[in-house]
Motif scaffolding. Structure first.
Motif, mmCIF file in Angstrom:
data_model
loop_
_atom_site.group_PDB
_atom_site.id
_atom_site.type_symbol
_atom_site.label_atom_id
_atom_site.label_comp_id
_atom_site.label_asym_id
_atom_site.label_seq_id
_atom_site.Cartn_x
_atom_site.Cartn_y
_atom_site.Cartn_z
ATOM 1 N N GLY A 26 0.800 -1.214 0.000
ATOM 2 C CA GLY A 26 0.000 0.000 0.000
ATOM 3 C C GLY A 26 0.833 1.263 0.000
ATOM 4 N N ALA A 27 2.111 1.171 -0.357
ATOM 5 C CA ALA A 27 3.016 2.323 -0.297
ATOM 6 C C ALA A 27 2.543 3.463 -1.194
ATOM 7 N N GLU A 28 1.645 3.165 -2.123
ATOM 8 C CA GLU A 28 1.159 4.219 -2.993
ATOM 9 C C GLU A 28 0.179 5.131 -2.274
ATOM 10 N N GLY A 29 -0.463 4.590 -1.228
ATOM 11 C CA GLY A 29 -1.367 5.411 -0.431
ATOM 12 C C GLY A 29 -0.564 6.183 0.605
ATOM 13 N N PRO A 30 -1.096 7.317 1.057
ATOM 14 C CA PRO A 30 -0.363 8.103 2.050
ATOM 15 C C PRO A 30 -0.292 7.396 3.402
ATOM 16 N N GLN A 31 0.757 7.676 4.150
ATOM 17 C CA GLN A 31 0.905 7.159 5.511
ATOM 18 C C GLN A 31 -0.119 7.869 6.395
ATOM 19 N N VAL A 32 -0.808 7.128 7.230
ATOM 20 C CA VAL A 32 -1.839 7.706 8.090
ATOM 21 C C VAL A 32 -1.180 8.365 9.302
ATOM 22 N N PRO A 33 -1.431 9.652 9.509
ATOM 23 C CA PRO A 33 -0.846 10.347 10.661
ATOM 24 C C PRO A 33 -1.312 9.700 11.972
ATOM 25 N N GLY A 34 -0.382 9.490 12.878
ATOM 26 C CA GLY A 34 -0.706 8.925 14.179
ATOM 27 C C GLY A 34 -0.821 7.419 14.207
ATOM 28 N N CYS A 35 -0.825 6.779 13.062
ATOM 29 C CA CYS A 35 -0.900 5.315 12.994
ATOM 30 C C CYS A 35 0.510 4.762 13.207
ATOM 31 N N THR A 36 0.632 3.711 13.963
ATOM 32 C CA THR A 36 1.949 3.125 14.202
ATOM 33 C C THR A 36 1.968 1.664 13.772
ATOM 34 N N VAL A 37 3.083 1.250 13.250
ATOM 35 C CA VAL A 37 3.275 -0.143 12.872
ATOM 36 C C VAL A 37 4.078 -0.822 13.976
ATOM 37 N N PRO A 38 4.036 -2.156 14.026
ATOM 38 C CA PRO A 38 4.837 -2.845 15.028
ATOM 39 C C PRO A 38 6.321 -2.511 14.868
ATOM 40 N N GLN A 39 7.016 -2.484 15.989
ATOM 41 C CA GLN A 39 8.450 -2.221 15.960
ATOM 42 C C GLN A 39 9.137 -3.280 15.105
ATOM 43 N N ASP A 40 10.099 -2.865 14.304
ATOM 44 C CA ASP A 40 10.849 -3.746 13.409
ATOM 45 C C ASP A 40 9.894 -4.557 12.533
ATOM 46 N N GLU A 41 9.053 -3.820 11.799
ATOM 47 C CA GLU A 41 7.991 -4.419 10.988
ATOM 48 C C GLU A 41 8.523 -5.425 9.971
ATOM 49 N N ASP A 42 9.648 -5.140 9.334
ATOM 50 C CA ASP A 42 10.177 -6.074 8.331
ATOM 51 C C ASP A 42 10.546 -7.425 8.947
ATOM 52 N N THR A 43 11.107 -7.411 10.154
ATOM 53 C CA THR A 43 11.449 -8.666 10.831
ATOM 54 C C THR A 43 10.189 -9.426 11.207
ATOM 55 N N LEU A 44 9.148 -8.705 11.634
ATOM 56 C CA LEU A 44 7.869 -9.344 11.951
ATOM 57 C C LEU A 44 7.273 -9.969 10.693
ATOM 58 N N LEU A 45 7.318 -9.255 9.579
ATOM 59 C CA LEU A 45 6.815 -9.809 8.320
ATOM 60 C C LEU A 45 7.601 -11.057 7.910
ATOM 61 N N ASP A 46 8.908 -11.053 8.150
ATOM 62 C CA ASP A 46 9.718 -12.241 7.867
ATOM 63 C C ASP A 46 9.267 -13.417 8.732
ATOM 64 N N ALA A 47 8.986 -13.158 10.013
ATOM 65 C CA ALA A 47 8.515 -14.214 10.915
ATOM 66 C C ALA A 47 7.160 -14.750 10.454
ATOM 67 N N TYR A 48 6.269 -13.852 10.057
ATOM 68 C CA TYR A 48 4.980 -14.289 9.517
ATOM 69 C C TYR A 48 5.194 -15.164 8.281
ATOM 70 N N ALA A 49 6.047 -14.720 7.385
ATOM 71 C CA ALA A 49 6.281 -15.442 6.133
ATOM 72 C C ALA A 49 6.885 -16.824 6.365
ATOM 73 N N ASP A 50 7.628 -16.995 7.470
ATOM 74 C CA ASP A 50 8.263 -18.281 7.772
ATOM 75 C C ASP A 50 7.374 -19.204 8.603
ATOM 76 N N ASP A 51 6.151 -18.790 8.916
ATOM 77 C CA ASP A 51 5.274 -19.614 9.754
ATOM 78 C C ASP A 51 4.980 -20.942 9.059
ATOM 79 N N PRO A 52 5.087 -22.067 9.790
ATOM 80 C CA PRO A 52 4.876 -23.385 9.175
ATOM 81 C C PRO A 52 3.464 -23.597 8.636
ATOM 82 N N VAL A 53 2.490 -22.865 9.124
ATOM 83 C CA VAL A 53 1.119 -23.018 8.618
ATOM 84 C C VAL A 53 1.055 -22.645 7.140
ATOM 85 N N LEU A 54 1.876 -21.688 6.732
ATOM 86 C CA LEU A 54 1.865 -21.268 5.330
ATOM 87 C C LEU A 54 2.453 -22.326 4.400
ATOM 88 N N ALA A 55 3.174 -23.294 4.960
ATOM 89 C CA ALA A 55 3.764 -24.360 4.153
ATOM 90 C C ALA A 55 2.785 -25.505 3.912
#
Length: 191
Positions: A26-55
């Protein structure tokens, strides 16, 4: 600020997965003021992507596109804001209901620490739709695993009438679909 509901986000992520996008942040849409993402979002996304359920590949299913990753806090439209999430879609060879989905995913989800939960805020599933919700903390972030199956939509090639029986031929309007989404969800229901 958080999305108004998880259905619009899940629908967007499914659309991204169906189109084969490797990253639908969604990088094409503007960032929402005051909205926060989880700390170290890319690492969290990597952990989600490596979840065994997705396999887990349902028997006879074909993967649709690549794993879609979505970063949070981008304005998607007037009402919806993107969420930190990954989505994977499958085109199964048959329809799945709650019971058959749980038979496939419960063992792996349980071993990975996911706990099945009933979401009292989720709208009831319509005909031909089955939805499973699981919760757990991933890298310190309360997260939700949503597994949704949609039955194939068929159309009678020669609709029946009072004087004509149903046709033995059916046309597939929309094939069956299973999609899995793992996303940051501070309000994930308790099991």
């Amino acid at each position: 600020m958080r999305p108004r509901g998880w259905w619009p986000v899940a629908a967007l992520l499914t659309a991204a997965a169906l189109t084969g996008c490797a990253r639908a942040d969604g990088a094409e849409g503007p960032q929402v003021p005051g909205c926060t993402v989880p700390q170290d979002e890319d690492t969290l996304l990597d952990a989600y992507a490596d979840d065994p359920v997705l396999a887990v590949r349902p028997e006879g299913a074909q993967r649709i596109g690549k794993l879609a990753r979505s970063s949070g806090c981008h304005q998607l439209n007037k009402e919806d804001v993107s969420n930190t999430a990954v989505t994977l879609s499958w085109r199964p060879s048959r329809d799945y209901d709650d019971t058959s989905l749980r038979q496939i995913y419960d063992p792996v989800a349980g071993r990975a620490g996911w706990r099945y939960a009933v979401d009292p805020d989720a709208p009831p599933d319509g005909p031909g739709v089955a939805t499973l919700t699981y919760c757990r903390r991933v890298r310190g972030v309360t997260s939700r695993l949503l597994i949704r199956a949609q039955a194939a939509q068929l159309m009678d090639v020669r609709p029946s009438t009072p004087d004509r029986p149903p046709s033995p031929q059916w046309s597939v309007v929309s094939p069956a679909l299973i999609y899995l989404t793992i996303y940051a969800a501070p309000a994930c229901p308790r099991p």
